[in-house]
Scaffold this motif. Sequence first.
Motif, PDB file in Angstrom:
ATOM      1  N   SER A  57       0.777  -1.082  -0.049  1.00  0.00           N
ATOM      2  CA  SER A  57      -0.057   0.137   0.072  1.00  0.00           C
ATOM      3  C   SER A  57       0.681   1.116  -0.206  1.00  0.00           C
ATOM      4  N   LYS A  58       0.503   2.426  -0.758  1.00  0.00           N
ATOM      5  CA  LYS A  58       1.037   3.657  -0.990  1.00  0.00           C
ATOM      6  C   LYS A  58       0.096   4.556  -1.268  1.00  0.00           C
ATOM      7  N   GLY A  59       0.438   5.788  -1.129  1.00  0.00           N
ATOM      8  CA  GLY A  59      -0.503   6.995  -1.526  1.00  0.00           C
ATOM      9  C   GLY A  59      -0.149   8.152  -1.220  1.00  0.00           C
TER      10      GLY A  59
ATOM     11  N   GLY B 214      -2.821  22.393  -2.914  1.00  0.00           N
ATOM     12  CA  GLY B 214      -1.311  22.395  -2.950  1.00  0.00           C
ATOM     13  C   GLY B 214      -0.459  21.730  -1.885  1.00  0.00           C
ATOM     14  N   GLN B 215      -0.936  21.611  -0.718  1.00  0.00           N
ATOM     15  CA  GLN B 215      -0.054  21.059   0.244  1.00  0.00           C
ATOM     16  C   GLN B 215      -0.363  19.570   0.448  1.00  0.00           C
ATOM     17  N   ALA B 216       0.695  18.888   0.587  1.00  0.00           N
ATOM     18  CA  ALA B 216       0.727  17.373   0.977  1.00  0.00           C
ATOM     19  C   ALA B 216       0.314  17.021   2.401  1.00  0.00           C
ATOM     20  N   LEU B 217      -0.572  16.067   2.337  1.00  0.00           N
ATOM     21  CA  LEU B 217      -1.095  15.668   3.494  1.00  0.00           C
ATOM     22  C   LEU B 217      -0.325  14.387   4.043  1.00  0.00           C
ATOM     23  N   LYS B 218      -0.106  14.209   5.440  1.00  0.00           N
ATOM     24  CA  LYS B 218       0.154  12.907   5.948  1.00  0.00           C
ATOM     25  C   LYS B 218      -0.654  11.972   6.170  1.00  0.00           C
ATOM     26  N   PRO B 219      -0.509  10.806   5.649  1.00  0.00           N
ATOM     27  CA  PRO B 219      -1.621   9.867   5.736  1.00  0.00           C
ATOM     28  C   PRO B 219      -1.331   8.767   7.042  1.00  0.00           C
ATOM     29  N   GLU B 220      -2.157   8.379   7.710  1.00  0.00           N
ATOM     30  CA  GLU B 220      -2.165   7.389   8.817  1.00  0.00           C
ATOM     31  C   GLU B 220      -2.315   6.043   8.401  1.00  0.00           C
ATOM     32  N   ARG B 221      -1.226   5.225   8.821  1.00  0.00           N
ATOM     33  CA  ARG B 221      -1.493   3.793   8.425  1.00  0.00           C
ATOM     34  C   ARG B 221      -2.046   2.874   9.496  1.00  0.00           C
ATOM     35  N   TYR B 222      -3.093   2.064   8.948  1.00  0.00           N
ATOM     36  CA  TYR B 222      -4.086   1.226   9.854  1.00  0.00           C
ATOM     37  C   TYR B 222      -3.838  -0.236   9.376  1.00  0.00           C
ATOM     38  N   GLU B 223      -2.921  -0.851   9.970  1.00  0.00           N
ATOM     39  CA  GLU B 223      -3.007  -2.238   9.781  1.00  0.00           C
ATOM     40  C   GLU B 223      -4.519  -2.894  10.308  1.00  0.00           C
ATOM     41  N   ALA B 224      -4.359  -4.228  10.024  1.00  0.00           N
ATOM     42  CA  ALA B 224      -5.741  -5.093  10.503  1.00  0.00           C
ATOM     43  C   ALA B 224      -6.284  -4.462  11.766  1.00  0.00           C
ATOM     44  N   THR B 225      -7.774  -4.093  11.618  1.00  0.00           N
ATOM     45  CA  THR B 225      -8.228  -3.621  13.058  1.00  0.00           C
ATOM     46  C   THR B 225      -9.675  -4.116  12.810  1.00  0.00           C
ATOM     47  N   THR B 226      -9.930  -4.631  13.785  1.00  0.00           N
ATOM     48  CA  THR B 226     -11.257  -5.294  13.963  1.00  0.00           C
ATOM     49  C   THR B 226     -12.486  -3.945  13.815  1.00  0.00           C
ATOM     50  N   VAL B 227     -13.525  -4.123  12.991  1.00  0.00           N
ATOM     51  CA  VAL B 227     -14.538  -3.160  12.817  1.00  0.00           C
ATOM     52  C   VAL B 227     -15.955  -4.030  12.773  1.00  0.00           C
ATOM     53  N   ARG B 228     -16.962  -3.348  13.075  1.00  0.00           N
ATOM     54  CA  ARG B 228     -18.016  -3.645  12.834  1.00  0.00           C
ATOM     55  C   ARG B 228     -18.884  -3.012  11.610  1.00  0.00           C
ATOM     56  N   ILE B 229     -19.697  -3.821  10.856  1.00  0.00           N
ATOM     57  CA  ILE B 229     -20.264  -2.876   9.838  1.00  0.00           C
ATOM     58  C   ILE B 229     -21.803  -3.309  10.010  1.00  0.00           C
ATOM     59  N   SER B 230     -22.462  -2.414   9.681  1.00  0.00           N
ATOM     60  CA  SER B 230     -24.045  -2.458   9.563  1.00  0.00           C
ATOM     61  C   SER B 230     -24.231  -2.266   7.926  1.00  0.00           C
TER      62      SER B 230
END
Length: 148
Positions: free
Chosen positions: A67-69, A75-91
């Motif tokens: 993964s990259k991006g 015009g200003q670069a933003l710093k992304p946060e990296r999230y490895e496998a995290t348990t989530v709940r989906i409806s």
Amino acid sequence: MSDSNPVSDQDGHLCAQGQPDGIWFLAGTFGGTVTRSCTVPAAVSVAFPLVNLIGEAGDCTAFMASSKGSAVLDGQALKPERYEATTVRISAVDGNPLTQSGGRFRTQACGLWVQLEPLAPGGHTLRIRGSSGSFAVSVDYKLQVSAG
């Protein structure tokens, strides 16, 4: 279902679909390039993925390995946060493009994300690029932040 999913949206007309209180999510794509226009309320944080996946922990491990991006706001670069496998709940609703069936699910999510403080009223440009393996996302947003 894809005709009402903001991720499938080609121009931004669905950007307000299903927004929760307190944060405004901007959608990526299921792969490919789009340009969207979106009106965002003032005083609300904004979040979006550069690239993300919902699946099993092993799927996330493989996905995040390549993964990259990047994201650029006005015009200003933003710093992304990296999230490895995290348990989530989906409806989910029946026919959705991720699970296909409705109901509540527990699964793993991973990806590169950016969360921003509320944007100043007026016009903004946002360029989102992300990839993992052969999967690639390219979204250009023309954002209009409402005053008040």
